[in-house]
Scaffold this active site. Structure first.
Site, PDB file in Angstrom:
ATOM      1  CB  SER A 152      -0.719   0.081   1.275  1.00 25.50           C
ATOM      2  OG  SER A 152      -2.193  -0.538   1.104  1.00 25.50           O
ATOM      3  CE  LYS A 196      -4.379   1.037  -1.076  1.00 24.98           C
ATOM      4  NZ  LYS A 196      -3.653  -0.431  -1.118  1.00 24.98           N
ATOM      5  CE1 TYR A 230      -5.127  -1.530  -4.478  1.00 28.18           C
ATOM      6  CE2 TYR A 230      -5.441  -3.627  -4.572  1.00 28.18           C
ATOM      7  CZ  TYR A 230      -5.192  -2.498  -3.746  1.00 28.18           C
ATOM      8  OH  TYR A 230      -5.283  -2.672  -2.529  1.00 28.18           O
ATOM      9  CE1 TYR A 290      -4.391   1.570   4.867  1.00 28.07           C
ATOM     10  CE2 TYR A 290      -3.104   0.268   6.548  1.00 28.07           C
ATOM     11  CZ  TYR A 290      -3.153   0.513   5.129  1.00 28.07           C
ATOM     12  OH  TYR A 290      -2.108   0.259   4.421  1.00 28.07           O
ATOM     13  CB  VAL A 346      -0.187  -5.956   4.207  1.00 22.58           C
ATOM     14  CG1 VAL A 346      -1.258  -5.376   4.638  1.00 22.58           C
ATOM     15  CG2 VAL A 346      -0.170  -6.158   2.551  1.00 22.58           C
TER      16      VAL A 346
HETATM   17  N1  GLN Z   1      -2.620  -5.429  -1.835  1.00 25.89           N
HETATM   18  C1  GLN Z   1      -2.917  -5.185  -0.725  1.00 25.89           C
HETATM   19  C2  GLN Z   1      -4.432  -5.424  -0.750  1.00 25.89           C
HETATM   20  O1  GLN Z   1      -5.093  -5.054  -1.294  1.00 25.89           O
HETATM   21  C3  GLN Z   1      -2.420  -3.937   0.005  1.00 25.89           C
HETATM   22  C4  GLN Z   1      -3.016  -3.755   1.250  1.00 25.89           C
HETATM   23  C5  GLN Z   1      -1.993  -2.895   2.235  1.00 25.89           C
HETATM   24  O2  GLN Z   1      -0.836  -2.868   1.940  1.00 25.89           O
HETATM   25  N2  GLN Z   1      -2.581  -2.333   3.464  1.00 25.89           N
HETATM   26  O3  GLN Z   1      -4.869  -6.037   0.607  1.00 25.89           O
END
Ligand code: GLN
Length: 305
Positions: free
Chosen positions: A64, A67, A189, A241, A259
């Site tokens: 993420s 993002k 994505y 988050y 993650v």
């Molecule tokens: N690719 C992961 C997902 O969509 C990204 C989530 C994350 O890093 N928090 O679940």
């Protein structure tokens, strides 16, 4: 830089020896293969001085953290119109939650939860001819690093296990906030999430959010000053988050986690710091990563507050 180096070394040793209560993400099967004991840190200052310790030169899945990069490119294309598609409010919910979308009629709370990033990927698909290649080129250009790449194994692994993201994308499409084909949006994505970088590379690519008037090797600006302010603001309020308040409270910098266990933290006009430790706390953020940054900004008194 000298004083930063000393603190980094000292806090690194301190945090390395602390028992990690976190768990490596295994809902993406390929991520579960990573050695949980990896721990790396790298700082890059606005003078482009770089210093790393531990596993700072090993590639990992930035997940993420990407993002921020997709948001940057979409914001560049759309300007303020982007905020008609995605909001800028903290969600107070887990990164993969479907909960608020019903009440918010398919407009994700912010670009840093999965729902928001999926809409951002949809926006990018409407602008890019060859989305995966073009996005990678953008990342290579702003970092002046032609070696950056996706990890296809990770992307494919998430493709066969990312049921929640499939649900999110379809749900948002039902409200009309996904314009392209659902499968194409998800494929893009998953690839953006699979980008791999080392801590060193990660702390370099985000210099455009750290340095005033940053220009690429070609002499081009990435985004405007005002856009930079806004992305940093969303990182501070939404980058972790439902733990964004906790990160601001403990670390006091705009940041973003993934993650894969990576975290990027930005001190505007000073430095960009990347930390990687794969074990995650219950909210999906790196346990040691957060702890390291908390101790570092406390000892150096270098938060934005
Ligand atoms: N690719 C992961 C997902 O969509 C990204 C989530 C994350 O890093 N928090 O679940």
């Amino acid at each position: 830089m000298r004083s930063y180096k000393e603190v980094i070394e000292c806090v690194y040793t301190d945090v390395k020896n602390i028992t990690d209560t976190g768990k490596v993400a295994d809902y993406i099967p390929e991520l579960a293969h990573v050695d949980a004991n990896n721990f790396g840190v790298n700082i890059t200052t606005i003078d482009k001085e770089s210093f790393g310790v531990g596993d700072f030169e090993k590639k990992f899945s930035i997940q993420s953290v990407s993002k921020i990069l997709t948001l940057t490119l979409a914001y560049k294309f759309e300007g303020v119109k982007l905020w008609d598609r995605v909001d800028v409010e903290p969600s107070g919910n887990p990164f993969n939650s479907l909960l608020q979308l019903e009440a918010d009629s398919g407009k994700p709370r912010n670009p840093f939860i999965n729902a928001g990033a999926i809409v951002i990927c949809d926006v990018l698909l409407s602008h890019l001819k060859n989305p995966k290649e073009d996005f990678l080129d953008f990342c290579r250009e702003i970092s002046n690093n032609p070696t950056l790449n996706y990890n296809e194994k990770v992307a494919e692994s998430e493709k066969i296990s990312g049921f929640r993201n499939v649900a999110l994308c379809n749900f948002i499409k039902s409200f009309g906030n996904i314009k392209n084909d659902v499968e194409e949006v998800l494929d893009f994505y998953f690839y953006t999430c699979s980008l791999e970088m080392t801590c060193k590379e990660l702390s370099e690519i985000f210099l455009y959010l750290t340095i005033d008037n940053f220009t690429t090797q070609k002499g081009e600006r990435v985004i405007t000053e005002s856009q930079t302010k806004r992305i940093n603001a969303i990182m501070l309020t939404c980058g972790f988050y439902d733990e964004s308040g906790e990160f601001a409270f403990r670390v006091g910098l705009p940041g973003k986690s993934g993650v894969g266990g990576g975290i990027i933290a930005i001190h505007p006009d000073q430095y960009c710091m990347a930390v990687w430790s794969p074990k995650l706390n219950k909210k999906g953020n790196s346990y040691k990563g957060m702890l390291f940054l908390e101790k570092f900004t406390t000892k150096t008194a270098s938060s934005i507050f």
